[in-house]
Each structure stands twice: as structure tokens, then as C-alpha cells.
Design a protein around this motif. Sequence first.
Motif, PDB file in Angstrom:
ATOM      1  N   ARG A 660      59.733  21.918  36.740  1.00  0.00           N
ATOM      2  CA  ARG A 660      58.528  21.369  36.132  1.00  0.00           C
ATOM      3  C   ARG A 660      57.417  21.288  37.175  1.00  0.00           C
ATOM      4  O   ARG A 660      57.679  21.093  38.362  1.00  0.00           O
ATOM      5  CB  ARG A 660      58.771  19.962  35.601  1.00  0.00           C
ATOM      6  N   SER A 661      56.190  21.369  36.708  1.00  0.00           N
ATOM      7  CA  SER A 661      55.054  21.066  37.569  1.00  0.00           C
ATOM      8  C   SER A 661      54.809  19.560  37.515  1.00  0.00           C
ATOM      9  O   SER A 661      55.375  18.850  36.689  1.00  0.00           O
ATOM     10  CB  SER A 661      53.800  21.815  37.101  1.00  0.00           C
ATOM     11  N   HIS A 662      53.925  19.085  38.378  1.00  0.00           N
ATOM     12  CA  HIS A 662      53.619  17.656  38.377  1.00  0.00           C
ATOM     13  C   HIS A 662      52.791  17.260  37.155  1.00  0.00           C
ATOM     14  O   HIS A 662      52.724  16.080  36.805  1.00  0.00           O
ATOM     15  CB  HIS A 662      52.872  17.272  39.654  1.00  0.00           C
ATOM     16  N   ASP A 663      52.194  18.232  36.500  1.00  0.00           N
ATOM     17  CA  ASP A 663      51.329  17.965  35.346  1.00  0.00           C
ATOM     18  C   ASP A 663      52.036  18.261  34.035  1.00  0.00           C
ATOM     19  O   ASP A 663      51.432  18.772  33.094  1.00  0.00           O
ATOM     20  CB  ASP A 663      50.043  18.799  35.439  1.00  0.00           C
ATOM     21  N   GLN A 664      53.326  17.962  33.940  1.00  0.00           N
ATOM     22  CA  GLN A 664      54.020  18.179  32.680  1.00  0.00           C
ATOM     23  C   GLN A 664      55.178  17.212  32.546  1.00  0.00           C
ATOM     24  O   GLN A 664      55.644  16.630  33.533  1.00  0.00           O
ATOM     25  CB  GLN A 664      54.545  19.614  32.558  1.00  0.00           C
ATOM     26  N   TYR A 670      50.440  18.353  30.623  1.00  0.00           N
ATOM     27  CA  TYR A 670      49.326  17.418  30.759  1.00  0.00           C
ATOM     28  C   TYR A 670      48.118  18.051  31.430  1.00  0.00           C
ATOM     29  O   TYR A 670      46.984  17.606  31.246  1.00  0.00           O
ATOM     30  CB  TYR A 670      49.745  16.205  31.590  1.00  0.00           C
ATOM     31  N   GLY A 671      48.362  19.043  32.253  1.00  0.00           N
ATOM     32  CA  GLY A 671      47.283  19.682  33.001  1.00  0.00           C
ATOM     33  C   GLY A 671      47.794  20.944  33.660  1.00  0.00           C
ATOM     34  O   GLY A 671      48.960  21.315  33.511  1.00  0.00           O
ATOM     35  N   MET A 672      46.952  21.597  34.420  1.00  0.00           N
ATOM     36  CA  MET A 672      47.286  22.900  34.999  1.00  0.00           C
ATOM     37  C   MET A 672      47.542  22.827  36.502  1.00  0.00           C
ATOM     38  O   MET A 672      47.563  23.853  37.178  1.00  0.00           O
ATOM     39  CB  MET A 672      46.158  23.887  34.709  1.00  0.00           C
ATOM     40  N   ASN A 673      47.743  21.628  37.027  1.00  0.00           N
ATOM     41  CA  ASN A 673      47.902  21.485  38.468  1.00  0.00           C
ATOM     42  C   ASN A 673      49.285  20.964  38.842  1.00  0.00           C
ATOM     43  O   ASN A 673      49.848  20.113  38.151  1.00  0.00           O
ATOM     44  CB  ASN A 673      46.844  20.527  39.038  1.00  0.00           C
ATOM     45  N   ASP A 674      49.810  21.489  39.930  1.00  0.00           N
ATOM     46  CA  ASP A 674      51.043  20.977  40.529  1.00  0.00           C
ATOM     47  C   ASP A 674      50.637  20.392  41.873  1.00  0.00           C
ATOM     48  O   ASP A 674      50.742  21.042  42.911  1.00  0.00           O
ATOM     49  CB  ASP A 674      52.058  22.103  40.680  1.00  0.00           C
ATOM     50  N   ARG A 675      50.147  19.157  41.836  1.00  0.00           N
ATOM     51  CA  ARG A 675      49.430  18.590  42.974  1.00  0.00           C
ATOM     52  C   ARG A 675      50.256  18.591  44.251  1.00  0.00           C
ATOM     53  O   ARG A 675      49.772  18.967  45.326  1.00  0.00           O
ATOM     54  CB  ARG A 675      48.994  17.152  42.636  1.00  0.00           C
ATOM     55  N   TYR A 676      51.498  18.159  44.170  1.00  0.00           N
ATOM     56  CA  TYR A 676      52.297  18.028  45.386  1.00  0.00           C
ATOM     57  C   TYR A 676      52.644  19.379  46.007  1.00  0.00           C
ATOM     58  O   TYR A 676      52.776  19.491  47.228  1.00  0.00           O
ATOM     59  CB  TYR A 676      53.575  17.248  45.098  1.00  0.00           C
TER      60      TYR A 676
END
Length: 778
Positions: A660-664, A670-676
Motif C-alpha cells: 500500500r501507499s501512505h495515501d490509501q 485517499y491521494g496520489m502520494n506515498d509520503r514516506y
Amino acid sequence: MADKQTKRANPENPEKLADIKLKPVQKTAAGFAAVASTARHILEEMNVSRGFVALQKLNKVDGFDCPGCAWPDPDDHRSALGEYCENGAKAVAEEATTKALYADFFAKHSVVEMAEWDDYVMGKKGRIAEPMYLPKNGTHYETISWDDAFKLIATNLNSLESPDEAVFYTSGRTSNEAAFLYQLFVRAYGTNNLPDCSNMCHESSGVALGESLGIGKGSVKLEDFFEAEVILIMGQNPGTNHPRMLSALKKAHEKGAYIVSINPLPETGLTGFADPQTISGMLGISATISSLHLPVKINGDMPLFQAINKLLILEEEKAPGSILDNGFISDQTHGFEDYKQYVLGQDLNELSDQCGIPLADIITLVDKLKHSSKIITCWAMGLTQHKNSVDTIKEIVNLLLLKGSIGKPGAGTCPVRGHSNVQGDRTMGIYEKPWPWLLDNLAKNFHFEPPRVDGYDVVDSIEAMHKGDAKVFFALGGNFLSATPDTLYTAEALLKCNLTVQVSTKLNRSHLITGKEALILPVFGRSDEDIQNGEKQFVTCENSMGVIQRSQGVLKPVSDTMLSEPALVCRMAMAVLGDKIDIPWNAYMNDYDKIREAIEATIPGFDDYNTRVRQYGGFYLPNSSREGTFPTDTAKANFTICPLEPIRLKPNELLMMTIRSHDQYNTTIYGMNDRYRGIENERRIILMNQADMEKRNLKQLDVVDLYNFADGKQRVARKFLVISYAIPEQCVATYFPETNVLVPIKSVAKKSNTPTSKSVVIEVRLNSRESLVSSREV
């Protein structure tokens, strides 16, 4: 027509990529960035006052349970600042949004048009506000009354040649009350076809723990983390998937626990944690969580633990009576001598090579374990979605048995469940292989003979629909198409149904690949106030550690044409069953205490349910492993011999795991970014070891296609961007659900039948040399 619909199942692949940006991998999780993200998501979906009320009541004893993960709340004190994490707030923002979709929205947008949207855009449209119907050969959903919707369901179900031609799926957010009513209705209708999301996540845990310890649940409480000496975190990313777990791990570390992360990827949350509930955390000052990271190869956990266990036994032979808990082994376990003989016969160098961890690093961990008896093992889907998952988890149990680290404070098993009530749904009887005692109790209490033949799990259901053996598909929550394996095959299966029904809160891809007719039935979320017969109602949930607690929504629903899940199940049951079986559906619909009385009479452990669940924090269910008893076939905890079956890759092959990405959360984007991980504005990526890139003459952000050739069939996911990342050689990672299309329907875990989404053999082939250098920000 079918081919066109099948193509809509997989945003296969949108043939365009976004303007990706790469940033450095972060070293600290949470902090001010998490608070800012929380505020932004809330304010995008609702006004300040509604958002404030929602967050203030989230995970509070007088509020509602988070619709996200199943991490437990503290037994004693709930934070006044907020008992939730960033991703929990995102889940609430999605659910409590004031955006609502009525008939005019569906009249404007055809099914074909909506299928062109990606999952992020689709999910942001808003709550489904009224029942919608897609007629045969229809291009647009249209409004339908609740009575007509239930009549349509009844007509289809009652015209089947056998109840086993219907499939009834359940999502993990369904409350205990709704789940109990649902399984009661389904069995009164005449089938055990009750697949659920457990089949795709922790089914392997349940099977392994049931056979080795006698109960398919974890044994620890939250407070055990604060007494533990060693905590092993395996196959999971708490910083994104269970962020509140970081607070517990931080406290455990401060109390002296040695925390080890065992995962192919280094995860930011286990490197550093800036607690947003502290001043230092808000200033970005992070606390250490993990003292040791072991970057195990994908599916390398079993050889790693066999090496650990062999080294512990060798240490015991050097100093008899000082390493293993021989009294526990003798009195409470079965099969130790056979296991000892087997594991001592393994070659340590071969085990080290198979798991990808140098022997010296394994010895470092063993040095910490050998004089510790309070050991907690935590794991998630990084362990449960392989062909040998059941045996891998049994091998981890073997470690705990060697050390006597079960049934005592500060020690035990901790499978970290994903969805907020997935464990409770199983407790309520959502299970395709029902226990005889459950069926006996249903027969006694409700005066009908429930079916005794096992039903379909998720994979069985897909194959049955594909063959034409199942003709009606009903989903109580979830996004079945996106969550399941082999996306195009699953789409073909759904298209063959006469009727598909989705009980939902938000628009998702499962609404767009349908049977000949389709329904979308909107229901309350956790945050919605539920008033039945003029009285406020509450439901209950079970968290990862077996606590039953109440959940009462506090927000005015955005539409007055939605139903609660218990009311929906009751009205459907009355429409389908009529007066064939005397079950008081009306009473259950109007007063949820009546449902809990029925649960108390049927499910062990719920004595005095209505009183105890109203107490502060609820109550714990009985747990034999926690209590130090093991109701297995041998009446003891079982050591298990788990033969190694390494995955042999050809030089051109790689082993892919979905993440998973951080934005899901699950299939919700939830968004298009995987911040970490430093990935912004794109999800179609593949994380690769630099050496594997060089062997294939691939450069950063090259565009590639991913192929799987299992069972003589070509599966392809097109246009993914290559990103160099710290991951073992021959291992790659991609986001779920974009690469579910590559997961073969017949590739499943032994015994649990869970799709092997964490060990998919793929080939990577260059798509084009599109230059994306201008969009990089490194």
C-alpha cells in the motif's frame, strides 16, 4: 459487450502517466506533516464544525469506532487530544463527507464514462445517497425504491435452482450486529456461501494458529507490549497501515523492549516516530522504534526462523536448561523431539542464503532472544499471502514454544488485523466452513436446520461465478473486484451473474463491472447517527486483541434515504424468506439490544452482552492461548515440521509483492502520494533493486510492462515507472490494487486458499524510453 466491460475492470491500464516527483525517503513518520495532512483531508470533505465533532468522537468510548484498521484502543486512558491516526482521520473524512450522489449524478455519468476514472477520482465523488439500479443492457444507473430493490433481490434468489447458486460476501467493516444477522439470513436461506475479506488477508493466520495453538486469534493484549523484552515486527508497515501501533512500540522501546523489523523494505515508521501528541514530536524530534532491521527476501521468513530456532537449540545444548523453557515444552507442547531433529538437520548457510540475511545478523538477533522469555511476534499480510504462509506462521509459533513465550504477560502472538471488524465478523459466524457448534446453536435458537455443507470462500466464489455455477452475487460492503486476484478473470466471473448487489457507502469499481442487472444499496457508515423506531442505536466491533466495544455514530447522515446495515439485512430477509422461518426480523431492526440478546444465546463468550458492552471500554472475549491452554487435537500446543519449498526464479524473473501507499487504505485511495517513500503524484510504479535494473538495462523512471505467465496464461499490467529502491535482489514491490491483475486465480496458500499477492513471479519488459527527467525532483 462482455469484452468491453471486462476491459473496464482494470484501469489497465490507462495509457497515460502522471507528472511523478521523487523526493528523498523520509526517516521520520508522523509529526506535524501528519497533523497537516489530517486537517487538509477533513476540510476537503466537510465544514469545520462537522469535522471537529467527527474527530473528537473517533475511537472514544462514547463515540464511534474507526472505520480503518483494527488496532486496539487503550483499556484505561483515551487521549484527550485525539485517539486516532492520520490514516484513521482520512478514513473518517471519506466516510463523513457532505458530498452526496443522487439520481442526477448517475443520469449524467454513464457506467462506461465512470469506468474511465481512476480509483482516486471515483472515490472522491461523495457518498451514495439513494438506492440505484442498473437494468439489463442499461448504460446508466437509475433510482429505485427500497421496496423494489428488495423485491428484485427476492425474485432472483428465490428463482435459483439451489441456494448454493448465490454468493454472499462480507467486508471487514460490517458490525457484529449486521454480520450476525447476515449469516443468520444466509443460512436460513440455505447456503454457507459466505466468503469474506479474511479469505484474502489473515486466513492463513487463523489456520496456522488454530492447528498449532487451538484458537485462530492472537493472544496478546495491548498492555503486553509494555512488558515485552523482544518484539518482532514481520511483513508489515505500521507507519502507514496501523499508525497508532507506533505509539505502543515507542512506549515499549522506552520501557526497554528490543524491537526488530523483518521486512524486505525498510519502513519509515519503524525507523523514527515523531509523536504528534507531544511537543517534541510536533517539532519533528523523532524517537527510535526499531533497533534492528533485517531486510529478508520476499517469502524468506520461514528459512530465517528455522535458522533462529536451530541456533537457539544449539545454544541450549551448550548450556542445558538456560536457553529453552524445558518445563513448558515438556508439560504443554507436543512434537518437540521430532521438530528438534528436523531443524538441526538444516544447513545454516543454506537457510541464510534462502532468507537473504547474513548469518552474523541472524546470530545478533539470537543473542537477544536466547535470554528473553517475553517475546511478542507481530505480522500482517507480508506473511499471510504466500503458498507456504500457514507453515511460515507455524514456524514463528515454534519459536514462541521453544521459549515458553505464550500464555504469559509480555509474550505471545499478534497477527495485526487490517480492517476494523474483520475479526468480529468471523466471531459472528461469517465463515464458509461453519463450526458444528454454531450450526447446532442456530438450529436450537431459531428452529430451522442450517446447511451443513461447506460453502465457497473468495477464490471458490470467483471460480463458481466464472463457471456459471453461481448466478447471484451480494456484497455487504467492500470493493470485491479491486480487492480480489486476477482482475480480468474476476471481471469475467461477475459479468456472468444474473444479478450483482453492492452494499456501499462510496462509488467503487465493483459498481461498474456487473451482472445482467445490478443494484447499489447505500448504508450508514460508522460515523452516521443511527435512529431506529425513534431510539438512538449503537453497534459493536471486535479489535485485533479480542475486545468487544460499542460504536455509536454522531453525525447527521447526508441523506435520509440510506439504511443501516442491520435494517437492510432485516428488510432483505423478510422480502426473501417471507414467513417460511419464524425469526423476529422486525424486532431486530427496531432494537439492536435484541440482536445482541440473540448473539449472546448463540455465540460463546458474550454472556451479559448488553450490560458488559456498555461498560467503559467494553470487554475481552475468552482466549485460550492467552490463558495458557491449547484446545488442539493433542490438547497441547503443537510444534510443526515445516519443509522448506523455496521459490526458484529464472534469471529473467522477479518476485513481486503488492504493498500500500501512505495515501490509501485497502482499495480506497485517499491521494496520489506515498509520503514516506518519497513518491508523489503517481501510483503506477515498481520498486526495484539497482542491481536488477542494471541487469535489464533499465534506468530510473523508465516505463515498463509487467508480465505473469502462470498456468500458461499471459497477464499484463502496462506502463509502470521503475524506481530504484532498497529492496533485496530479485524482489520488487508494486501498489495494490493496480497489479492484482497479475495475481493468478489458482495461486493460493496451502490450507487457507488465500491468494498469493505477496509472491507473484513476473517479468519486466521495457515499454518505451519516454523521458521523464524534467518531472523529477530528487
